[in-house]
Design a protein around this motif. Structure first.
Motif, PDB file in Angstrom:
ATOM      1  N   PHE A 369       0.835  -1.201   0.000  1.00 53.93           N
ATOM      2  CA  PHE A 369       0.000   0.000   0.000  1.00 53.93           C
ATOM      3  C   PHE A 369       0.871   1.253   0.000  1.00 53.93           C
ATOM      4  CE2 PHE A 369      -2.055   3.497   2.197  1.00 53.93           C
ATOM      5  CZ  PHE A 369      -3.263   3.603   1.510  1.00 53.93           C
ATOM      6  N   THR A 370       1.934   1.240   0.797  1.00 49.61           N
ATOM      7  CA  THR A 370       2.827   2.397   0.884  1.00 49.61           C
ATOM      8  C   THR A 370       3.431   2.725  -0.476  1.00 49.61           C
ATOM      9  OG1 THR A 370       3.361   1.905   3.183  1.00 49.61           O
ATOM     10  CG2 THR A 370       4.897   3.307   1.981  1.00 49.61           C
ATOM     11  N   ALA A 371       3.892   1.688  -1.169  1.00 50.69           N
ATOM     12  CA  ALA A 371       4.488   1.905  -2.491  1.00 50.69           C
ATOM     13  C   ALA A 371       3.452   2.435  -3.475  1.00 50.69           C
ATOM     14  CB  ALA A 371       5.091   0.610  -3.009  1.00 50.69           C
ATOM     15  N   GLY A 372       2.260   1.838  -3.477  1.00 49.64           N
ATOM     16  CA  GLY A 372       1.201   2.318  -4.361  1.00 49.64           C
ATOM     17  C   GLY A 372       0.814   3.746  -4.048  1.00 49.64           C
ATOM     18  N   PHE A 373       0.729   4.079  -2.765  1.00 46.71           N
ATOM     19  CA  PHE A 373       0.426   5.446  -2.343  1.00 46.71           C
ATOM     20  C   PHE A 373       1.531   6.397  -2.799  1.00 46.71           C
ATOM     21  CE2 PHE A 373       0.633   8.791   0.996  1.00 46.71           C
ATOM     22  CZ  PHE A 373      -0.609   9.372   0.766  1.00 46.71           C
ATOM     23  N   GLY A 374       2.789   5.937  -2.718  1.00 47.29           N
ATOM     24  CA  GLY A 374       3.905   6.760  -3.170  1.00 47.29           C
ATOM     25  C   GLY A 374       3.833   7.064  -4.656  1.00 47.29           C
ATOM     26  N   VAL A 375       3.484   6.053  -5.459  1.00 43.62           N
ATOM     27  CA  VAL A 375       3.345   6.263  -6.905  1.00 43.62           C
ATOM     28  C   VAL A 375       2.244   7.276  -7.190  1.00 43.62           C
ATOM     29  CG1 VAL A 375       2.698   5.169  -9.091  1.00 43.62           C
ATOM     30  CG2 VAL A 375       4.236   3.980  -7.517  1.00 43.62           C
ATOM     31  N   LEU A 376       1.109   7.127  -6.522  1.00 43.51           N
ATOM     32  CA  LEU A 376      -0.014   8.036  -6.747  1.00 43.51           C
ATOM     33  C   LEU A 376       0.344   9.466  -6.361  1.00 43.51           C
ATOM     34  CD1 LEU A 376      -2.993   8.497  -7.466  1.00 43.51           C
ATOM     35  CD2 LEU A 376      -3.566   7.943  -5.084  1.00 43.51           C
TER      36      LEU A 376
END
Length: 638
Positions: A369-376
């Motif tokens: 989730f953290t990585a996906g949130f970072g991309v967004l």
């Protein structure tokens, strides 16, 4: 000889139409990875099957078989790509049957045997193309042991294992190719690489460089200090010492050379700084995610524990660079140093996703989730400024480039899965642990020394994730048998897996720097080892005193961090033999003893070490003030 071990296939420069088609296909694959990780609950076996087959299909088109492979994609590579897709379709269609079958008891159908064997061979070829013969040879050696090890005498032999037995474990379960390494790469590693890709495409690399130049560019040794800071900032995102050297070293090394720095020193600084990025939170490269998954330690805990050692590593490199600059009177950069306004005029947007990632991690969200949130947040932040804004095609390119960047990591981790599956099948990991304990006579310190040496040897010419995985399964059990805690012992192994990138005789990061610096890679490697000496000592320190990993009570943590900082300063002065004037041999010994005492878990001894170092630093400050802060200069660094 060394070149053949580390040489990989060549990334093709495809014709415009083929390149666009490949980028689009790779972007679609990236989009699927995002969907599979963030919007569905995927079966690990199915996720691994689709990820591996998709990666291989793109890999055989994008990467040639040899360093001199033509840009045109030959028929045999198209055939390998098609076979990868065929394997993926077969395993996906039959995923339920494969998951339900009883391993080692139900015989293979002809189709299962064919596609299973094909996938194993494709994995070996993918590993050879992306990581070279070094890792491929190790994997083949382990496969040979798994297959023919029954011929060896006790204690190294094992039960009879025919090829079907081997194939069953390594391909038709989640203990082999589709095991923990590839599962990690297919999830948050892929997403964090995507974050780094969009950060770079938006101009984040330039921001990091300007920020480093703003902080240190006008000081003595400024260009080398810029290399240390910018490479560390970039390296935590890239997770690869070699790619970090190529990305940041192409700027910093020529600047250092132009200002009179020797090629050896310029390359050594870049290699030492770039290598440490794989141990720098919050991302720490893919090996840290594998460590968390393999040990069961929460990734947030790994990140928090790794903060102080990473800062001490860079503090040590920075300190030695500064002292070397003072010793040789290395000049600051003559190029224009950006102002605070220039640096943050557009660069402030890059702070948003980084703060977002750190906040998400500390809030307890999963790495995926953290990585996906970072991309967004990275994409949203980039849209705030015209200069950083990405067009629709640029976003497609970023998605595709992410897939291409992950190819070497995926190849290495799929191969590592073969090794892990074979080790668990034959029990070689425990046998290796027993051998290590016999060699060390179960002496705690000697076992750590052997573990460090073995890890570095395993990592020569290999990507950091592969080096760590091999060390974890071969050396980790020996540390566990002696009672070393899981987090400390595996961070110990991770550090030496990282440092293997700059350690002779192969030193892959130094090989990358040599091409830019136009210098002998061995000279660069030895210079880098000297600059990174704190990194070689740190793992022993935090295994001895877990408070350096912030695992003690508040007082112990404060003492450990304070002792670590002062000990790092003492080591830097001792190694460089200068504080601004010459340091005698007796003083160097006292500084080293003070450094050891300062980081000890024994409170009184630690305080004594801290006091000794402080007293010597005060003395040096007084002497420098009397001398007017001047020092006779030397013609050039090394």
């Amino acid at each position: 000889m060394i070149g053949s071990l580390v040489s990989t296939g060549r990334r093709r420069k495809l014709a415009a139409g083929q390149w666009r088609a490949t980028i689009v296909a790779a972007a679609i694959f990236s989009a699927w990875v995002i969907y599979a990780n963030l919007f569905t609950i995927s079966d690990p076996l199915v996720l691994g099957i689709l990820f591996v087959s998709g990666i291989y299909a793109i890999m055989f088109v994008a990467i040639g078989a040899t360093p001199r492979a033509p840009d045109r994609v030959p028929l045999y590579d198209l055939a390998l790509s098609a076979m990868s897709i065929a394997c993926g379709i077969f395993f996906f269609v039959n995923a339920t049957a494969i998951a339900d079958r009883i391993s080692l008891l139900e015989p293979f159908t002809p189709a299962q045997f064919f596609f299973g064997t094909a996938l194993m061979l494709l994995t070996l070829e993918a590993t050879r193309r992306t990581t070279g013969l070094g890792l491929t040879g190790v994997v083949v050696l382990f496969l040979a042991y798994n297959w023919f090890g029954y011929l060896l005498p006790p204690p190294f032999g094992h039960g009879v294992s025919d090829f079907s037995y081997l194939l069953d474990i390594l391909v038709f379960t989640t203990d082999g190719i589709f095991g923990v390494p590839i599962q990690v790469v297919a999830s948050y590693v892929f997403l964090f690489v995507m974050f780094g890709t969009f950060l770079s495409m938006s101009g984040g690399g330039e921001f990091f460089f300007n920020l480093a130049a703003l902080l240190t560019g006008r000081t003595r040794g400024g260009p080398a200090k810029i290399a240390v800071i910018s490479s560390g900032l970039y390296g935590t995102m890239s997770g690869s010492p070699t790619s970090d050297v190529v990305a940041t070293g192409s700027i910093t090394i020529p600047v250092m050379k132009r200002l009179g720095y020797s090629p050896r020193f310029a390359g050594g600084v870049e290699v030492a700084a770039s290598t440490g990025g794989s141990a720098m939170p919050p991302v720490m490269g893919s090996a840290a995610f594998i460590l968390a998954e393999y040990t069961g330690v929460a990734y947030n805990d790994v990140v928090v524990a790794a903060i102080v050692p990473a800062m001490l590593y860079y503090f040590g490199v920075f300190g030695q660079v500064h002292l070397r600059a003072v010793k040789y009177d290395l000049r600051p950069s003559d190029s224009e140093i950006p102002s605070v306004g220039q640096t943050f005029k557009t660069g402030w947007v890059f702070l948003i996703p980084i703060i977002g990632i750190v906040t998400a991690l500390l809030s307890g969200y999963s790495p995926t989730f953290t990585a996906g949130f970072g991309v967004l947040t990275m994409l949203i932040a980039a849209m705030l400024m015209k200069r950083t804004r990405l067009s629709l095609w640029k976003i497609v390119e970023g998605l595709g480039e992410t897939t291409l960047r992950i190819l070497p990591v995926a190849g290495a981790c799929a191969a590592a899965g073969l090794v892990i599956g074979g080790l668990s099948m034959t029990g070689l990991g425990m046998k290796a642990a027993n051998v290590i304990l016999v060699l060390s006579n179960e002496n705690a310190i000697l076992t750590l020394v052997i573990a460090a040496i073995v890890t570095i040897i395993l990592g020569l010419g290999m990507p950091t994730p592969s080096a760590y995985i091999l060390a974890a399964v071969l050396v980790g059990p020996a540390l566990a048998k002696l009672g070393y805690p899981v987090l400390q012992s595996h961070l110990f192994l991770l550090y030496y897996a990282v440092l293997s990138a700059l350690t002779p005789p192969i030193a892959v990061a130094a090989l990358a720097a040599a091409a830019i610096a136009d210098e002998d890679p061995f000279k660069i490697a030895f210079t880098a080892v000297r600059l990174a000496v704190v990194g070689f000592l740190l793992p022993f320190a935090f295994v001895w005193n877990p408070a350096i990993l912030l695992l003690g009570d508040p007082l112990a943590n404060v003492l450990a961090v304070s002792g670590g900082i002062l000990g790092t300063v003492a080591i830097a002065i001792s190694v460089e033999a200068t504080y601004g004037a010459r340091v005698t041999g007796i003083e160097r010994i006292l500084l080293m003893l003070g450094a050891v005492a300062a980081i000890t878990p024994m409170t009184q001894v630690s305080i004594a070490g801290i006091v000794l170092i402080l007293a010597m630093l005060v003395r040096y400050a007084v002497l420098l003030k009397k001398q007017g802060g001047t020092l006779g200069t030397v013609s050039n660094a090394e």
